[in-house]
Design an enzyme around this catalytic site. Structure first.
Site, PDB file in Angstrom:
ATOM      1  N   SER A   1     -19.805  82.227  -3.188  1.00  0.00           N
ATOM      2  CA  SER A   1     -18.652  82.578  -4.037  1.00  0.00           C
ATOM      3  C   SER A   1     -19.037  82.498  -5.509  1.00  0.00           C
ATOM      4  O   SER A   1     -18.452  83.175  -6.349  1.00  0.00           O
ATOM      5  CB  SER A   1     -17.488  81.628  -3.766  1.00  0.00           C
ATOM      6  OG  SER A   1     -17.154  81.653  -2.393  1.00  0.00           O
ATOM      7  N   ARG A   2     -20.030  81.653  -5.808  1.00  0.00           N
ATOM      8  CA  ARG A   2     -20.431  81.472  -7.207  1.00  0.00           C
ATOM      9  C   ARG A   2     -21.328  82.596  -7.722  1.00  0.00           C
ATOM     10  O   ARG A   2     -21.546  82.694  -8.927  1.00  0.00           O
ATOM     11  CB  ARG A   2     -21.118  80.120  -7.396  1.00  0.00           C
ATOM     12  CG  ARG A   2     -20.132  78.944  -7.301  1.00  0.00           C
ATOM     13  CD  ARG A   2     -20.752  77.635  -7.723  1.00  0.00           C
ATOM     14  NE  ARG A   2     -19.761  76.579  -7.859  1.00  0.00           N
ATOM     15  CZ  ARG A   2     -19.483  75.672  -6.913  1.00  0.00           C
ATOM     16  NH1 ARG A   2     -20.113  75.699  -5.762  1.00  0.00           N
ATOM     17  NH2 ARG A   2     -18.558  74.742  -7.131  1.00  0.00           N
ATOM     18  N   GLN A  37     -24.302  69.354   3.353  1.00  0.00           N
ATOM     19  CA  GLN A  37     -22.886  69.219   3.703  1.00  0.00           C
ATOM     20  C   GLN A  37     -22.697  69.235   5.229  1.00  0.00           C
ATOM     21  O   GLN A  37     -21.949  68.421   5.780  1.00  0.00           O
ATOM     22  CB  GLN A  37     -22.110  70.371   3.060  1.00  0.00           C
ATOM     23  CG  GLN A  37     -20.682  70.524   3.523  1.00  0.00           C
ATOM     24  CD  GLN A  37     -19.972  71.618   2.744  1.00  0.00           C
ATOM     25  OE1 GLN A  37     -19.687  71.437   1.571  1.00  0.00           O
ATOM     26  NE2 GLN A  37     -19.712  72.742   3.369  1.00  0.00           N
ATOM     27  N   HIS A  86     -18.878  83.831   4.840  1.00  0.00           N
ATOM     28  CA  HIS A  86     -17.667  83.266   5.458  1.00  0.00           C
ATOM     29  C   HIS A  86     -17.266  84.109   6.676  1.00  0.00           C
ATOM     30  O   HIS A  86     -16.901  83.573   7.717  1.00  0.00           O
ATOM     31  CB  HIS A  86     -16.499  83.274   4.468  1.00  0.00           C
ATOM     32  CG  HIS A  86     -16.702  82.426   3.250  1.00  0.00           C
ATOM     33  ND1 HIS A  86     -16.797  82.971   1.991  1.00  0.00           N
ATOM     34  CD2 HIS A  86     -16.792  81.090   3.091  1.00  0.00           C
ATOM     35  CE1 HIS A  86     -16.946  81.990   1.108  1.00  0.00           C
ATOM     36  NE2 HIS A  86     -16.947  80.834   1.745  1.00  0.00           N
TER      37      HIS A  86
HETATM   38  P1  AMP Z   1     -17.292  77.369   0.809  1.00  0.00           P
HETATM   39  O1  AMP Z   1     -16.137  78.298   0.732  1.00  0.00           O
HETATM   40  O2  AMP Z   1     -18.380  77.666  -0.164  1.00  0.00           O
HETATM   41  O3  AMP Z   1     -16.866  75.922   0.822  1.00  0.00           O
HETATM   42  O4  AMP Z   1     -17.964  77.627   2.230  1.00  0.00           O
HETATM   43  C1  AMP Z   1     -17.242  77.541   3.431  1.00  0.00           C
HETATM   44  C2  AMP Z   1     -18.200  77.587   4.600  1.00  0.00           C
HETATM   45  O5  AMP Z   1     -18.910  78.821   4.585  1.00  0.00           O
HETATM   46  C3  AMP Z   1     -19.252  76.471   4.558  1.00  0.00           C
HETATM   47  O6  AMP Z   1     -19.463  75.957   5.856  1.00  0.00           O
HETATM   48  C4  AMP Z   1     -20.455  77.181   4.022  1.00  0.00           C
HETATM   49  O7  AMP Z   1     -21.676  76.581   4.394  1.00  0.00           O
HETATM   50  C5  AMP Z   1     -20.295  78.550   4.650  1.00  0.00           C
HETATM   51  N1  AMP Z   1     -21.069  79.545   3.890  1.00  0.00           N
HETATM   52  C6  AMP Z   1     -21.001  79.798   2.559  1.00  0.00           C
HETATM   53  N2  AMP Z   1     -21.902  80.739   2.194  1.00  0.00           N
HETATM   54  C7  AMP Z   1     -22.552  81.095   3.330  1.00  0.00           C
HETATM   55  C8  AMP Z   1     -23.619  82.016   3.622  1.00  0.00           C
HETATM   56  N3  AMP Z   1     -24.181  82.759   2.676  1.00  0.00           N
HETATM   57  N4  AMP Z   1     -24.036  82.089   4.896  1.00  0.00           N
HETATM   58  C9  AMP Z   1     -23.475  81.337   5.874  1.00  0.00           C
HETATM   59  N5  AMP Z   1     -22.485  80.458   5.667  1.00  0.00           N
HETATM   60  C10 AMP Z   1     -22.028  80.324   4.415  1.00  0.00           C
END
Ligand code: AMP
Length: 282
Positions: free
Chosen positions: A186-187, A153, A37
């Site tokens: 996050s998981r 997504q 993030h």
């Molecule tokens: P989330 O909080 O999981 O909904 O993710 C929010 C944003 O952060 C989304 O656009 C995800 O694709 C991006 N994101 C989550 N994990 C990563 C990662 N390891 N590398 C790059 N972007 C990420």
């Protein structure tokens, strides 16, 4: 950094920025922020004078048996991370602020929502498209930052933006990984020590698949078969899918060609992890 909870206050700040012709960058998240993030936030910060981040665990994108109630919520730590990344506005709406009781409207992107994660998570991308559509109308950003980690997504949101004429540019940022290669998520914090050790096989098998394609293997069954056997040999988890698809249309490939995406989802106990790798043969 301002922490905003109501749509009205957010829109007041956005109107002020627009009046000053400030370029607005936006990163939507579900919180439990990590360096993946942060990489999006830093990029957003670099490119735009106003960096907006949202934290909202969107109930509409979780199935009835999924982890909505259990999803990690840690606003304090998230605030510190966002501030450090240079975020100007952190938008943290409540469930009722985003979806008052009279909410009836949804955004449904067809076709590309069906394969991969769409198969095992029916309704998931409808929830994602709806919340991102709402957030775009609230934040009115010039640029939206998404992660390649959630490749399907990102494609769906790009398609929605194109089809519904949202006036926003999209930047998809590379996957940020832990030192051993596991994609940050996050998981990941749900994993036991053993599962965390095993989970690295996802990245390792994707890398091996990429190597074999670059060495000349074109048969998708061979590539996905190799990943399946490596994964099942090395972990106690259960495979949801392993597929070779066209990276732009998500159509399943029988032979690797063009821009290929190898994508997988694996369950470790109750934790479902996804990852992907692009091989560009153009
Ligand atoms: P989330 O909080 O999981 O909904 O993710 C929010 C944003 O952060 C989304 O656009 C995800 O694709 C991006 N994101 C989550 N994990 C990563 C990662 N390891 N590398 C790059 N972007 C990420």
């Amino acid at each position: 950094m301002r922490v905003i909870r109501s749509v009205k206050s957010l829109q007041r700040l956005i109107q002020k920025a627009k009046a000053r012709s400030q370029r607005i960058g936006f990163v939507p998240t579900m919180g439990a922020l990590h360096d993946g993030h942060a990489s999006l936030m830093r990029r957003c910060r670099q490119d735009n004078p106003l960096a907006v981040v949202s934290i909202f665990v969107n109930p509409k994108q979780f199935g009835p048996k999924e982890d909505f109630r259990k999803y990690p919520r840690m606003e304090e730590a998230d605030r510190i991370l966002a501030k450090k990344a240079g975020v100007d506005i952190l938008f943290c709406p409540s469930e009722n602020e985003m979806y008052p009781d009279d909410h009836l409207t949804y955004i449904d992107v067809e076709k590309i929502t069906k394969p991969l994660c769409g198969r095992s998570r029916p309704g998931h991308f409808r929830g994602v498209a709806t919340v991102v559509g709402k957030l775009l109308n609230m934040v009115m950003p010039d640029v939206l930052y998404l992660g390649q980690k959630d490749a399907q997504q990102a494609l769906i949101i790009k398609r929605m933006i194109h089809d519904l004429n949202f006036p926003v540019q999209v930047k998809v940022c590379p996957i940020v990984r832990d030192a051993d290669g596991l994609a940050l998520s996050s998981r990941n914090r749900y994993l036991t020590e053993k599962q965390r050790r095993e989970a690295v096989i996802l990245y390792q098998s994707l890398r091996e698949a990429k190597k074999r394609i670059l060495e000349g293997e074109r048969r998708a069954v061979k590539i996905t078969g190799m990943i399946r056997s490596r994964v099942t040999r090395n972990i106690s988890g259960r495979i949801d899918y392993v597929e070779c698809v066209d990276a732009e249309t998500l159509e399943s490939l029988t032979r690797a060609g063009g821009k290929v995406m190898i994508a997988l989802a694996v369950h470790f106990g109750k934790t479902r992890l996804i990852d992907n790798m692009i091989v560009n043969l153009r």
